[in-house]
Design a protein around this motif. Structure first.
Motif, PDB file in Angstrom:
ATOM      1  N   LEU A 343     -31.163 -54.254   3.225  1.00 49.49           N
ATOM      2  CA  LEU A 343     -30.713 -53.064   2.511  1.00 49.49           C
ATOM      3  C   LEU A 343     -31.841 -52.569   1.634  1.00 49.49           C
ATOM      4  O   LEU A 343     -32.539 -53.363   1.003  1.00 49.49           O
ATOM      5  N   TRP A 344     -32.018 -51.259   1.593  1.00 50.34           N
ATOM      6  CA  TRP A 344     -33.023 -50.710   0.690  1.00 50.34           C
ATOM      7  C   TRP A 344     -32.385 -49.640  -0.193  1.00 50.34           C
ATOM      8  O   TRP A 344     -31.470 -48.944   0.219  1.00 50.34           O
ATOM      9  N   LEU A 345     -32.869 -49.575  -1.399  1.00 50.88           N
ATOM     10  CA  LEU A 345     -32.329 -48.623  -2.373  1.00 50.88           C
ATOM     11  C   LEU A 345     -33.485 -48.071  -3.176  1.00 50.88           C
ATOM     12  O   LEU A 345     -34.279 -48.836  -3.725  1.00 50.88           O
ATOM     13  N   ARG A 346     -33.580 -46.746  -3.219  1.00 48.11           N
ATOM     14  CA  ARG A 346     -34.648 -46.118  -3.997  1.00 48.11           C
ATOM     15  C   ARG A 346     -34.138 -45.815  -5.400  1.00 48.11           C
ATOM     16  O   ARG A 346     -33.036 -45.285  -5.565  1.00 48.11           O
ATOM     17  N   VAL A 347     -34.952 -46.119  -6.381  1.00 43.88           N
ATOM     18  CA  VAL A 347     -34.558 -45.868  -7.761  1.00 43.88           C
ATOM     19  C   VAL A 347     -35.022 -44.455  -8.130  1.00 43.88           C
ATOM     20  O   VAL A 347     -36.218 -44.160  -8.068  1.00 43.88           O
ATOM     21  N   GLU A 348     -34.047 -43.595  -8.463  1.00 43.74           N
ATOM     22  CA  GLU A 348     -34.379 -42.217  -8.820  1.00 43.74           C
ATOM     23  C   GLU A 348     -33.784 -41.900 -10.187  1.00 43.74           C
ATOM     24  O   GLU A 348     -32.998 -42.674 -10.724  1.00 43.74           O
ATOM     25  N   THR A 349     -34.200 -40.772 -10.702  1.00 43.26           N
ATOM     26  CA  THR A 349     -33.737 -40.429 -12.041  1.00 43.26           C
ATOM     27  C   THR A 349     -32.903 -39.154 -12.001  1.00 43.26           C
ATOM     28  O   THR A 349     -33.147 -38.261 -11.187  1.00 43.26           O
ATOM     29  N   THR A 350     -31.879 -39.108 -12.836  1.00 44.01           N
ATOM     30  CA  THR A 350     -31.094 -37.876 -13.047  1.00 44.01           C
ATOM     31  C   THR A 350     -30.918 -37.721 -14.548  1.00 44.01           C
ATOM     32  O   THR A 350     -31.418 -38.516 -15.318  1.00 44.01           O
ATOM     33  N   ASP A 351     -30.151 -36.699 -14.917  1.00 44.91           N
ATOM     34  CA  ASP A 351     -29.908 -36.491 -16.345  1.00 44.91           C
ATOM     35  C   ASP A 351     -29.282 -37.731 -16.969  1.00 44.91           C
ATOM     36  O   ASP A 351     -29.571 -38.091 -18.099  1.00 44.91           O
TER      37      ASP A 351
END
Length: 580
Positions: A343-351
RNA sequence: GGACCCGUGGUGCAGCUCGGAGUGCACGCCGGCCUGUCAAGCCGGAGGUCGCGGGUUCAAAUCCCGUCGGGUCCGCCA
């Protein structure tokens, strides 16, 4: 470099301004010829120490790789023509007398180290390949390693004893090379996979501290770090503990490193097997880069994601950026390594802060996502990789993925030696549910775990240990069992009955009846150690005449068929299996 | 036993997707020129079953199948 004798009075690379005015004789190969017309020809003479330039005022009939003796006067080069790249670059030989010792056909490839050659070509003309400075450097480094090892062993009071190459079959472990007996047809010796039993017998014999730079032979498939035959420092000592063995080896390693890379400081650390597996997913981890594994099983104990419902969930942050295509490759790689997937998960940013972008992220709760990000200490832009399975498989698969991603980050300048200790005594169960020896059946269990031999054999730790350098297993060793009651117990757990034990190791068990001291030992691979010290990724670069992956010697053509008569003499005959 | 990559004058490569005369680059080799180079330079030349076999096609280095050799890895390496 040695005192020049015979046809030479100097080595090419040794000449410098201090020799100006001397008449010298150098011997070697014509390295390069630079012709500027009839009246000015430069010829570089090469021996293993370097090259020296000779000025030949008329056209001699010379060609590259001819073997010559040059008698000439050492002279300072005209101002402005010095070559600072060369040790002998301030001088040159004048008024030379050229004696041709051997002519040579054009060699099949350039000796220039800057050209990467096809290895098959190099191996076919290995005697030419070995002239290249890379190979000269490597094999001479290996000689220094051997010398340092002998020095260290002698300093520590070890005695060098040779053991037989024609040994007796021992059906456990690596496949052995068979040697048919001529004097006793239908009977066979084997070439030893290691001097293991012989050195234990030397302990019974009272030699106390034995060592040998020993050739070992294993008929198993070849790899970059594995040849049929390889060389180990093999040692064994009596009345010692595991820590004493570590000290002996540590002394040898320090002596070697001081000999081949003076000024380099090394520190030999220690990890338990469980720690190595849980942090790096390998019992021979490469610690020159981070990206450690994290056990995140607890975070997903109530997950709705089926792929994460497993005994163990392991996660790591990729040490490098990964394209979508690369991620797909990794998923495939994880499957070929035996996991159900990756499994892969990308760490992204939101408000609202950090979120995970992944095919599975919508099935993960916010709590799961945030706990995961915290657990692996991920930042924006990171990719988290996870494998869920039983613990052994999950850490092993993710450990392989880790190695594949991080290897390019590992610096060649680091020598990260460390011990891995507390290996399990057994490495799993065979198809009948019987434990399998992790090391060999003479390995002493950890005394604290004796009681578990019956109740929970797989969790018994052993007194065995590996030495690891930069992700390569250099060697392994153990304290041996010297008491027959413990040996019988271990044989019993291994499902080896008394009769079988007698037929396989009878002579060892007999020997132990006559007063066996407590003892233990170690062996490490000199090919591998030398390769790593030379900055090579392949032990063939440290072996003069290695075999290819299929076991061929491209120079001699071995292995070859032999005459039927030769077989008959050994009581053998070809079968339909043999090729024409 | 399995997966993947590579194979083109002596050497290292490009050409292969998208088939059109073995075309090209660099090194080496042979010959010529050249008095300070050092991976010398300049000019000319020779050198090839495109690993091998089969198939598709009017036509194959190029596409397909097989095979051999080399490499990396999985299994294997107590």
């Amino acid at each position: 470099m040695p005192e020049p004798v015979g046809l030479r009075t100097a080595y090419a690379g040794s000449l410098n301004e201090s020799n100006i005015g001397e008449v010298v004789k150098v011997c070697g190969w014509v390295n390069r010829i630079r012709e500027h017309g009839e009246h000015l020809v430069f010829v570089d003479i090469r021996d293993y120490t370097g090259v020296v330039q000779c000025v030949i005022p008329r056209t001699e009939n010379l060609h590259p790789e001819w073997v010559v003796q040059i008698t000439g006067t050492v002279a300072r080069r005209p101002e402005g023509t010095e070559n600072d790249q060369l040790a002998s670059g301030q001088i040159e030989l004048h008024d030379p007398t050229v004696r041709i010792l051997a002519q040579a056909e054009p060699i099949p490839f350039s000796l220039d180290d800057r050209v990467e050659l096809d290895e098959a070509t190099r191996l076919r003309y290995r005697y030419v390949d070995l002239r290249r400075s890379r190979m000269q450097r490597n094999l001479r480094l290996r000689s220094l390693v051997n010398a340092a090892i002998r020095r260290s062993m002698e300093e520590q009071g070890f005695v060098e004893i040779e053991t037989p190459l024609l040994w007796t079959p021992t059906p456990e472990g690596a496949r052995e090379f068979l040697v048919p007996s001529r004097t006793q047809p239908q009977n066979f010796y084997v070439l030893p996979q290691s001097p293991q039993i012989a050195k234990q017998l030397l302990m019974v014999a009272g030699f106390d501290r034995y060592y040998q730079i020993a050739r070992c032979l294993r008929d198993e498939d070849l790899r970059a770090d594995r040849q049929f035959e390889f060389t180990q420092l093999d040692l064994e000592a009596s009345f010692v503990t595991q820590d004493d063995i570590h000290e002996f080896i540590s002394h040898a390693i320090h002596t070697v490193v001081a000999a081949v890379s003076p000024g380099t400081t090394i520190n030999i650390g220690k990890l338990t097997w469980r720690e190595a597996m849980s942090r790096y997913g390998s019992d021979k981890p490469d610690r020159r880069f981070g990206a450690e594994l994290n056990d995140v099983t607890g975070i997903f104990s109530n997950t709705s994601v089926k792929a994460l419902s497993a005994k163990s969930v392991q996660a790591m942050v990729s040490p490098i950026a990964l394209s979508r295509a690369r991620l797909d490759e990794l998923v495939e790689r994880a499957k070929t390594l035996g996991a159900k997937g990756l499994l892969w998960l990308r760490v992204e940013t939101t408000d609202g802060g950090l979120v995970l972008n992944s095919p599975v992220s919508k099935f993960l709760t916010d709590t799961e996502q945030h706990q995961l990000i915290d657990a692996v200490r991920a930042n924006v832009g990171d990719t988290i990789l996870m494998v869920a399975d039983d613990w052994e498989r999950a850490v092993a698969v993710l450990g392989q993925i880790r190695l594949g991603l991080g290897k390019q980050l590992a610096s060649d300048d680091i020598l990260d030696f460390f011990w891995v200790v507390d290996f399990p005594l057994f490495e799993g169960l065979d198809e009948f549910g019987t434990p399998i020896s992790a090391h060999h059946p003479f390995t002493m269990p950890n005394e604290e775990d004796f009681a578990l031999l019956d109740s929970d054999p797989l969790s018994v730790r052993s007194q065995s240990y590996d030495l690891v350098l930069n992700g390569w297993e250099l060697g392994s060793g153990s304290i041996r069992i010297h008491e027959s009651s413990i040996q019988s117990k271990v044989f019993q757990v291994l499902g080896i009955d008394e009769e079988t034990a007698r037929s396989r190791f009878g002579f060892l068990l007999d020997a132990f009846k006559y007063g066996a001291p407590p003892h233990g030992g170690f062996a490490f691979g000199i090919d591998r150690l030398s390769a790593l010290l030379a900055g090579e990724e392949n032990i063939r670069e440290l072996i003069a005449f290695p075999k290819t992956q299929s076991g061929s010697d491209l120079m001699t053509g071995a292995p070859k068929q032999v005459a039927i008569e030769a077989l008959a003499q050994l009581g053998l005959r070809p079968t339909a299996h043999a090729k024409d």
